[in-house]
Design a protein around this motif. Sequence first.
Motif, PDB file in Angstrom:
ATOM      1  N   PHE A  49     -41.307  24.688   6.997  1.00 43.63           N
ATOM      2  CA  PHE A  49     -42.307  25.219   6.084  1.00 43.63           C
ATOM      3  C   PHE A  49     -41.700  26.065   4.957  1.00 43.63           C
ATOM      4  N   PRO A  50     -40.660  26.875   5.205  1.00 42.77           N
ATOM      5  CA  PRO A  50     -40.061  27.612   4.082  1.00 42.77           C
ATOM      6  C   PRO A  50     -39.537  26.697   2.972  1.00 42.77           C
ATOM      7  N   PHE A  51     -39.044  25.517   3.335  1.00 43.90           N
ATOM      8  CA  PHE A  51     -38.560  24.594   2.303  1.00 43.90           C
ATOM      9  C   PHE A  51     -39.711  24.093   1.434  1.00 43.90           C
ATOM     10  N   TYR A  52     -40.859  23.844   2.060  1.00 42.39           N
ATOM     11  CA  TYR A  52     -42.024  23.449   1.268  1.00 42.39           C
ATOM     12  C   TYR A  52     -42.492  24.599   0.373  1.00 42.39           C
ATOM     13  N   ALA A  53     -42.374  25.822   0.864  1.00 42.83           N
ATOM     14  CA  ALA A  53     -42.714  26.974   0.034  1.00 42.83           C
ATOM     15  C   ALA A  53     -41.776  27.048  -1.174  1.00 42.83           C
ATOM     16  N   GLY A  54     -40.494  26.742  -0.949  1.00 44.71           N
ATOM     17  CA  GLY A  54     -39.546  26.713  -2.058  1.00 44.71           C
ATOM     18  C   GLY A  54     -39.884  25.633  -3.075  1.00 44.71           C
ATOM     19  N   ILE A  55     -40.306  24.462  -2.579  1.00 44.78           N
ATOM     20  CA  ILE A  55     -40.733  23.386  -3.480  1.00 44.78           C
ATOM     21  C   ILE A  55     -41.953  23.819  -4.284  1.00 44.78           C
ATOM     22  N   MET A  56     -42.908  24.463  -3.613  1.00 45.21           N
ATOM     23  CA  MET A  56     -44.082  24.980  -4.320  1.00 45.21           C
ATOM     24  C   MET A  56     -43.676  25.960  -5.413  1.00 45.21           C
ATOM     25  N   GLY A  57     -42.700  26.807  -5.094  1.00 41.66           N
ATOM     26  CA  GLY A  57     -42.219  27.762  -6.084  1.00 41.66           C
ATOM     27  C   GLY A  57     -41.663  27.066  -7.312  1.00 41.66           C
ATOM     28  N   MET A  58     -40.873  26.006  -7.102  1.00 47.14           N
ATOM     29  CA  MET A  58     -40.308  25.258  -8.233  1.00 47.14           C
ATOM     30  C   MET A  58     -41.399  24.533  -9.017  1.00 47.14           C
ATOM     31  N   MET A  59     -42.337  23.911  -8.320  1.00 45.45           N
ATOM     32  CA  MET A  59     -43.415  23.171  -8.979  1.00 45.45           C
ATOM     33  C   MET A  59     -44.266  24.081  -9.854  1.00 45.45           C
ATOM     34  N   THR A  60     -44.547  25.270  -9.352  1.00 45.92           N
ATOM     35  CA  THR A  60     -45.435  26.187 -10.071  1.00 45.92           C
ATOM     36  C   THR A  60     -44.719  26.886 -11.225  1.00 45.92           C
ATOM     37  N   ALA A  61     -43.600  27.514 -10.920  1.00 43.71           N
ATOM     38  CA  ALA A  61     -42.919  28.332 -11.921  1.00 43.71           C
ATOM     39  C   ALA A  61     -42.327  27.509 -13.066  1.00 43.71           C
ATOM     40  N   SER A  62     -41.897  26.289 -12.774  1.00 39.67           N
ATOM     41  CA  SER A  62     -41.288  25.458 -13.814  1.00 39.67           C
ATOM     42  C   SER A  62     -42.318  24.759 -14.685  1.00 39.67           C
ATOM     43  N   GLY A  63     -43.561  24.672 -14.189  1.00 40.22           N
ATOM     44  CA  GLY A  63     -44.589  23.927 -14.912  1.00 40.22           C
ATOM     45  C   GLY A  63     -44.600  22.451 -14.586  1.00 40.22           C
ATOM     46  N   LEU A  64     -43.841  22.044 -13.566  1.00 35.84           N
ATOM     47  CA  LEU A  64     -43.768  20.625 -13.213  1.00 35.84           C
ATOM     48  C   LEU A  64     -45.118  20.102 -12.723  1.00 35.84           C
ATOM     49  N   ALA A  65     -45.862  20.929 -12.012  1.00 34.07           N
ATOM     50  CA  ALA A  65     -47.190  20.520 -11.561  1.00 34.07           C
ATOM     51  C   ALA A  65     -48.111  20.273 -12.752  1.00 34.07           C
ATOM     52  N   VAL A  66     -47.953  21.078 -13.785  1.00 33.77           N
ATOM     53  CA  VAL A  66     -48.749  20.896 -15.008  1.00 33.77           C
ATOM     54  C   VAL A  66     -48.420  19.553 -15.658  1.00 33.77           C
ATOM     55  N   VAL A  67     -47.130  19.217 -15.684  1.00 30.27           N
ATOM     56  CA  VAL A  67     -46.697  17.948 -16.267  1.00 30.27           C
ATOM     57  C   VAL A  67     -47.346  16.775 -15.534  1.00 30.27           C
ATOM     58  N   PHE A  68     -47.295  16.804 -14.206  1.00 30.30           N
ATOM     59  CA  PHE A  68     -47.893  15.728 -13.417  1.00 30.30           C
ATOM     60  C   PHE A  68     -49.391  15.614 -13.688  1.00 30.30           C
ATOM     61  N   SER A  69     -50.085  16.742 -13.680  1.00 25.42           N
ATOM     62  CA  SER A  69     -51.536  16.737 -13.873  1.00 25.42           C
ATOM     63  C   SER A  69     -51.898  16.231 -15.268  1.00 25.42           C
TER      64      SER A  69
END
Length: 437
Positions: free
Chosen positions: A307-327
């Motif tokens: 689970f900590p690794f998924y939290a790290g992935i969430m951190g990268m997705m959110t802070a980098s704006g990658l989730a915004v790009v996908f959406s």
Amino acid sequence: MKFLTRISNNIMEKLLPDPYIFVAILTVLVLFLGVVLTDSSPLEMVKFWGDGFWGLLAFTMQMVIVLAAGHVLANSPIFKKFLSFIASKIKKPSSAIIFVTFVSLIACWINWGFGLVIGALFAKEIARHVKKVDYRLLIASAYSGFIIWHGGLAGSIPLSVATEGHPFANIMGVVPTADTIFTPYNLFIVLVIGFTLPFFNRWMMPKEEDVVEVDPALLKEEEQKFPPAEKTFASWSERSTLLTILIGLIGVSYLIYHFATKGFVLDLNIVNTIFIVLGIIFHGTPQRFLAAAQNAIKTTSGIVFQFPFYAGIMGMMTASGLAVVFSNWFITISNDFTFYLFTFYSAGLVNFFVPSGGGQWAVQAPIMLEAASQIGADYAKTAMAIAWGDAWTNMIQPFWALPALAIAGLRAKDIMGFCLFVLIYTGIIISIGFLFF
């Protein structure tokens, strides 16, 4: 379907790695995509990963307890007899698949944490009694009920937007569950999946020569042996039912107070409280309860270290704006007719990288609600499209399968061949719900 599922299972067996390898590959992939698709540097992506690594710590502990406490409860003498009695009434493999799926769907609609554990425990008990049932499909069927959770009573997104002062109240206001959970489109999706998925899972039953059974002896829990009683306070207190009675009274009193004052509200903490209190009561003595807890905690290692690794992935997705790009990819190809459908698909994609309903809502809500405003779409339906997307791709995301796999003693690759077809089938139903209702 038997032919297709055999091919799918063979592919998954050869290609799908252990869930830890999966999350490790996902971590590297997200870091690479963040560098390529956003303005983030490699060092910044590493920083985002490290900053987010412990972001799910409280949730991780909740999941450890729901798995361990559910295991403790299931191995209490009373609960064992109860599960064994029900399982003994099921005689045919086809009935086993249908019944397990149906029970899992109902339990997950009530509460996802409850459903995840109860479905897997019930499936494991059925495997002890029913011969010639495919153990992989049985556990996959127990897990498949999880598809329905975000359209049910414990859906984190509809419950969040129904709460006063939620983070996006200034945009969409407070949205009652009548506009989310109990809308015609959501009820259509829930009811169609609820009444057809058990039979779809039965349709996937392998040919008799391809059935993978489990030796019932392997599922039998070892009888716990205790040292002889001594004439000491320590020995007496460990075997005394007095403490059990007192703690049980305190726990039951609190639960009665909770439901009397707040209604039938089941969050993860309340589910854990129920499991722990019943586990203490049903084991009778502190010694038996603690012994069961020691055995149960062994099943939680996958959650603790993944689970900590998924939290790290969430951190990268959110802070980098990658989730915004996908959406935004999906927003650019949407119109007023397809907006909810593509919102659902975008949430399904983001869920691979942010497998948490609350976390995904925090990431996607600002983007999708702004898009809904520009198109003139309904905020509540937009929220439910994100919710269903989050639930949908859980079928092939090992993150949420870990509790069921730990209980069953299986690997992700053992059930994902079946879950892939559950994903396809339910995706069609959910898509129809958002397009035509």
